[in-house]
Write an enzyme that holds these catalytic residues in place. Structure first.
Site, PDB file in Angstrom:
ATOM      1  N   CYS A  86      28.238  22.998   0.889  1.00 22.98           N
ATOM      2  CA  CYS A  86      28.359  23.416  -0.506  1.00 22.98           C
ATOM      3  C   CYS A  86      29.234  22.407  -1.236  1.00 22.98           C
ATOM      4  O   CYS A  86      30.257  21.969  -0.696  1.00 22.98           O
ATOM      5  CB  CYS A  86      28.989  24.807  -0.562  1.00 22.98           C
ATOM      6  N   HIS A 128      21.241  30.194  -1.744  1.00 19.76           N
ATOM      7  CA  HIS A 128      22.611  29.666  -1.847  1.00 19.76           C
ATOM      8  C   HIS A 128      23.105  29.703  -3.297  1.00 19.76           C
ATOM      9  O   HIS A 128      24.211  30.184  -3.569  1.00 19.76           O
ATOM     10  CB  HIS A 128      22.630  28.231  -1.295  1.00 19.76           C
ATOM     11  N   GLU A 129      22.271  29.220  -4.214  1.00 19.62           N
ATOM     12  CA  GLU A 129      22.696  29.162  -5.623  1.00 19.62           C
ATOM     13  C   GLU A 129      22.751  30.566  -6.232  1.00 19.62           C
ATOM     14  O   GLU A 129      23.638  30.868  -7.036  1.00 19.62           O
ATOM     15  CB  GLU A 129      21.760  28.251  -6.427  1.00 19.62           C
ATOM     16  N   HIS A 132      26.024  32.118  -5.493  1.00 16.89           N
ATOM     17  CA  HIS A 132      27.113  31.633  -6.363  1.00 16.89           C
ATOM     18  C   HIS A 132      27.231  32.504  -7.614  1.00 16.89           C
ATOM     19  O   HIS A 132      28.330  32.785  -8.083  1.00 16.89           O
ATOM     20  CB  HIS A 132      26.862  30.184  -6.807  1.00 16.89           C
TER      21      HIS A 132
HETATM   22 ZN    ZN Z   1      27.320  25.978  -3.148  1.00 15.90          ZN
END
Ligand code: ZN
Length: 164
Positions: A86, A128-129, A132
């Site tokens: 990341c 993953h995004e 966030h």
């Molecule tokens: Zn990330």
């Protein structure tokens, strides 16, 4: 100098809010995010990673830059372990188990509804995004013991470029 914030910054653990209007500010923000992502370099960047808690991320899984505004995960299937890092945890990589396939609907920078779906790198970047925007880092995906070791390592070594 990078504008990307690293682990420890409050925007990374704050849930983001939806974009109400895709106005000039939002359009220029997505362009800036794409530039920062390529400069890093990375395959994805979420707005909280530059300190902005809005539901926006950008990515390029090998098919050119894409923008996702107000994304919703529609479908998740299978499971696969893959080495993952990341931009907000620079220099660290872990084997992370995630869904193999992800499908997400969102708006693009033109306000059009679009669907992104796929496996491999694309499926992983989408998850993953999206995490966030929920205020979650990939550390959350680690098994308890591994996470404990990871946090210890980060507290000792910090991140490349950190001035102590
Ligand atoms: Zn990330």
């Amino acid at each position: 100098m990078s504008e990307i914030v690293v682990f420890g910054h409050p925007s990374l653990t704050t849930k983001s809010v939806n974009v109400e209007n895709i106005d000039d500010y939002i359009i220029s923000l997505t362009k800036k995010m794409i530039q920062i992502m390529y400069d890093a370099p990375g395959v994805g960047l979420a707005a909280p990673q530059i300190g902005i808690n809005k539901n926006i991320f950008v990515f390029d899984a090998g098919d050119g830059p894409k923008v996702a505004i107000n994304p919703k995960l529609e479908d998740l299937q299978g499971s696969v372990v893959f080495m993952e890092g990341c931009l907000s945890l620079p220099g660290y990589y872990w084997d992370i188990e995630r869904y193999e396939y992800a499908k997400l609907t969102c708006l693009n920078q033109n306000g059009e509804e679009v669907t992104y779906e796929g496996e491999d790198l694309l499926g992983r970047v989408l998850q993953h995004e999206y995490d966030h925007l929920q205020g979650q880092l990939l550390l959350k995906q680690l098994k308890r013991k591994v996470r404990k070791e990871a946090l210890k390592e980060i507290s000792i070594k910090g991140f490349p470029g950190d001035k102590i």
